[in-house]
Design a protein around this motif. Structure first.
Motif, PDB file in Angstrom:
ATOM      1  N   UNK A 138      10.934  16.564   4.103  1.00 40.86           N
ATOM      2  CA  UNK A 138      10.270  17.671   3.422  1.00 40.86           C
ATOM      3  C   UNK A 138      10.971  18.999   3.702  1.00 40.86           C
ATOM      4  N   UNK A 139      11.850  19.028   4.708  1.00 41.02           N
ATOM      5  CA  UNK A 139      12.529  20.265   5.087  1.00 41.02           C
ATOM      6  C   UNK A 139      14.040  20.195   4.910  1.00 41.02           C
ATOM      7  N   UNK A 140      14.586  18.986   4.790  1.00 43.84           N
ATOM      8  CA  UNK A 140      16.036  18.831   4.746  1.00 43.84           C
ATOM      9  C   UNK A 140      16.438  17.901   3.613  1.00 43.84           C
ATOM     10  N   UNK A 141      17.705  18.009   3.210  1.00 45.60           N
ATOM     11  CA  UNK A 141      18.244  17.164   2.146  1.00 45.60           C
ATOM     12  C   UNK A 141      19.185  16.137   2.742  1.00 45.60           C
ATOM     13  N   UNK A 142      19.171  14.944   2.175  1.00 44.43           N
ATOM     14  CA  UNK A 142      20.130  13.916   2.557  1.00 44.43           C
ATOM     15  C   UNK A 142      21.436  14.165   1.805  1.00 44.43           C
ATOM     16  N   UNK A 143      22.551  14.232   2.530  1.00 40.61           N
ATOM     17  CA  UNK A 143      23.834  14.451   1.864  1.00 40.61           C
ATOM     18  C   UNK A 143      24.191  13.284   0.951  1.00 40.61           C
ATOM     19  N   UNK A 144      23.743  12.069   1.314  1.00 36.80           N
ATOM     20  CA  UNK A 144      24.048  10.914   0.477  1.00 36.80           C
ATOM     21  C   UNK A 144      23.320  11.007  -0.851  1.00 36.80           C
ATOM     22  N   UNK A 145      22.061  11.424  -0.825  1.00 35.85           N
ATOM     23  CA  UNK A 145      21.311  11.575  -2.069  1.00 35.85           C
ATOM     24  C   UNK A 145      21.872  12.704  -2.926  1.00 35.85           C
ATOM     25  N   UNK A 146      22.301  13.790  -2.281  1.00 34.52           N
ATOM     26  CA  UNK A 146      22.723  14.971  -3.017  1.00 34.52           C
ATOM     27  C   UNK A 146      24.170  14.910  -3.482  1.00 34.52           C
ATOM     28  N   UNK A 149      30.086  16.484  -0.669  1.00 35.75           N
ATOM     29  CA  UNK A 149      30.462  15.070  -0.702  1.00 35.75           C
ATOM     30  C   UNK A 149      29.863  14.367   0.495  1.00 35.75           C
ATOM     31  N   UNK A 150      29.687  13.068   0.372  1.00 33.36           N
ATOM     32  CA  UNK A 150      29.141  12.242   1.448  1.00 33.36           C
ATOM     33  C   UNK A 150      29.754  10.866   1.323  1.00 33.36           C
ATOM     34  N   UNK A 151      30.201  10.310   2.426  1.00 32.31           N
ATOM     35  CA  UNK A 151      30.906   9.032   2.347  1.00 32.31           C
ATOM     36  C   UNK A 151      30.700   8.219   3.619  1.00 32.31           C
ATOM     37  N   UNK A 152      30.888   6.915   3.478  1.00 35.48           N
ATOM     38  CA  UNK A 152      30.868   5.992   4.612  1.00 35.48           C
ATOM     39  C   UNK A 152      32.306   5.705   4.999  1.00 35.48           C
ATOM     40  N   UNK A 164      28.600  -1.818  15.662  1.00 35.30           N
ATOM     41  CA  UNK A 164      27.804  -2.546  14.680  1.00 35.30           C
ATOM     42  C   UNK A 164      27.240  -1.606  13.619  1.00 35.30           C
ATOM     43  N   UNK A 165      27.583  -0.320  13.690  1.00 30.04           N
ATOM     44  CA  UNK A 165      27.246   0.666  12.668  1.00 30.04           C
ATOM     45  C   UNK A 165      28.533   1.151  12.019  1.00 30.04           C
ATOM     46  N   UNK A 166      28.426   1.635  10.786  1.00 30.52           N
ATOM     47  CA  UNK A 166      29.542   2.288  10.132  1.00 30.52           C
ATOM     48  C   UNK A 166      29.429   3.802  10.311  1.00 30.52           C
ATOM     49  N   UNK A 167      30.545   4.499  10.537  1.00 33.78           N
ATOM     50  CA  UNK A 167      30.487   5.949  10.651  1.00 33.78           C
ATOM     51  C   UNK A 167      30.308   6.601   9.279  1.00 33.78           C
ATOM     52  N   UNK A 168      29.773   7.818   9.256  1.00 32.67           N
ATOM     53  CA  UNK A 168      29.541   8.550   8.014  1.00 32.67           C
ATOM     54  C   UNK A 168      30.075   9.963   8.158  1.00 32.67           C
ATOM     55  N   UNK A 169      30.418  10.566   7.016  1.00 34.21           N
ATOM     56  CA  UNK A 169      30.922  11.934   7.022  1.00 34.21           C
ATOM     57  C   UNK A 169      30.449  12.649   5.773  1.00 34.21           C
ATOM     58  N   UNK A 170      30.428  13.974   5.829  1.00 33.23           N
ATOM     59  CA  UNK A 170      29.993  14.773   4.676  1.00 33.23           C
ATOM     60  C   UNK A 170      30.692  16.119   4.707  1.00 33.23           C
TER      61      UNK A 170
END
Length: 361
Positions: free
Chosen positions: A303-311, A341-344, A351-357
């Protein structure tokens, strides 16, 4: 009997056989006509399939109304909500097999609902550039090659890098391998932040992690080693940026408790309150939140922040598990800055993939 009489008898048809064959033909024709008359038309076939299609659409549309009182079912559904779209092809195959026009028409309901919820993720909204590149990675406590993971993360070009699930042994390796690329860094407990720009006002964030019943009696130094969230100010070329790094409690599925997220939900609520109280208008949250942003437990954050992946992403950006990602539980959320931009990033030993934006002021 004369020869003429025999010839006439041979030429005379066997009326009894012909009559029976004709009667059977007529009965068969009547049966076919009755079957055609009583057979339901395409709009009357497959009522069960049509009902299931309509229910699937309502199920996805009203996912927030699914109660959590028993086994946290609502949260579990929301975690894997996009995957319910796979039921549409299955129902379509059944509708075509039954030649049911009503079932095919009813499938428009879940298709429209799914596109309403997730259609925006199917297009590439990313743009090149960005004033600042941020990245986050749960490096994994069991990572067999921390040094290689560190080098891979440096190659991402991130200006600000958050790491989660740091162990004491691996921490030394990450500090060594990241030192050349990042002049500034801080580590609190199992989370750390590396930056090309100066860091200030570094402090732990109390996300009420489960330290045990005697947590309040422990000295501050002991509690610090259990820290799973921190806050720092990054002095970028464009101005100060408040950066939060968090690793929230785990989510588990078991027969007795169902979808068990007690500690994670408590952490998410506390983190949301901390960010709500943040005075800096430009804020970035990096971390392994152990949940998707469709889960209602994160309402205080979304409700206060945006997801870079969605945006500004391309696709769903699933990050876990690394071998076959089915959910995006690693997040980059922003407030007061514009994601471009947002990417995996490629897999490491975690066991996780890194993410960047990339973000713009």
């Amino acid at each position: 009997m004369t020869g003429a009489e025999q010839g006439q008898r041979m030429l005379r048809p066997d009326t009894s056989e012909t009559g029976r064959a004709g009667a059977e033909t007529r009965r068969a024709a009547i049966r076919r006509a009755l079957r055609v008359a009583v057979r339901p038309g395409p709009w009357r076939r497959g009522p069960v399939l049509a009902a299931l299609a309509a229910l699937l659409g309502l199920f996805m549309l009203l996912h927030a109304k699914i109660p959590n009182r028993v086994g946290n079912v609502g949260g579990l559904v929301e975690t894997f909500l996009p995957w319910f779209g796979l039921l549409v092809p299955a129902l379509l195959a059944g509708a075509l097999w039954r030649r049911s026009a009503s079932a095919v028409a009813a499938l428009l309901v879940p298709i429209v609902v799914w596109l309403h919820l997730f259609g925006g993720l199917l297009s590439d909204k990313s743009r090149p550039g960005g004033d600042l590149t941020v990245a986050s990675h749960n490096v994994g406590a069991a990572n067999p090659d921390p040094a290689r993971t560190a080098r891979d993360l440096v190659a991402s070009g991130a200006d600000v890098l958050a790491l989660e699930e740091l162990t004491e042994r691996a921490r030394v390796m990450y500090e060594k391998e990241l030192a050349r690329a990042y002049a500034y860094h801080t580590v609190l407990g199992t989370v750390g932040l590396w930056s090309r720009f100066p860091l200030s006002d570094v402090r732990p964030v109390d996300v009420q992690t489960d330290y045990g019943p005697l947590a309040a009696t422990r000295p501050a130094e002991a509690r610090m080693s259990y820290a799973r969230a921190l806050r720092a100010t990054v002095a970028t070329k464009h101005g100060p940026l408040a950066v939060y790094v968090a690793h929230l409690g785990s989510a588990r599925v078991n027969p007795r408790a169902g979808f068990w997220t007690v500690h994670r939900d408590r952490n998410a609520d506390a983190l949301g309150k901390a960010i709500a109280a943040e005075r800096n208008e430009r804020v970035v949250l990096l971390g392994d939140l152990n949940g998707t942003m469709d889960d209602r437990a994160f309402a205080g954050l979304t409700s206060r922040m945006r997801s870079t992946q969605d945006a500004a992403g391309d696709g769903f950006g699933f990050t876990w598990p690394a071998r076959f990602p089915v959910a995006r539980i690693d997040q980059i959320l922003v407030r007061g800055v514009e994601p471009v931009n947002s990417r995996v990033l490629p897999a490491t030993g975690s066991d996780h993939l890194p993410i960047a934006a990339g973000i713009n002021w």
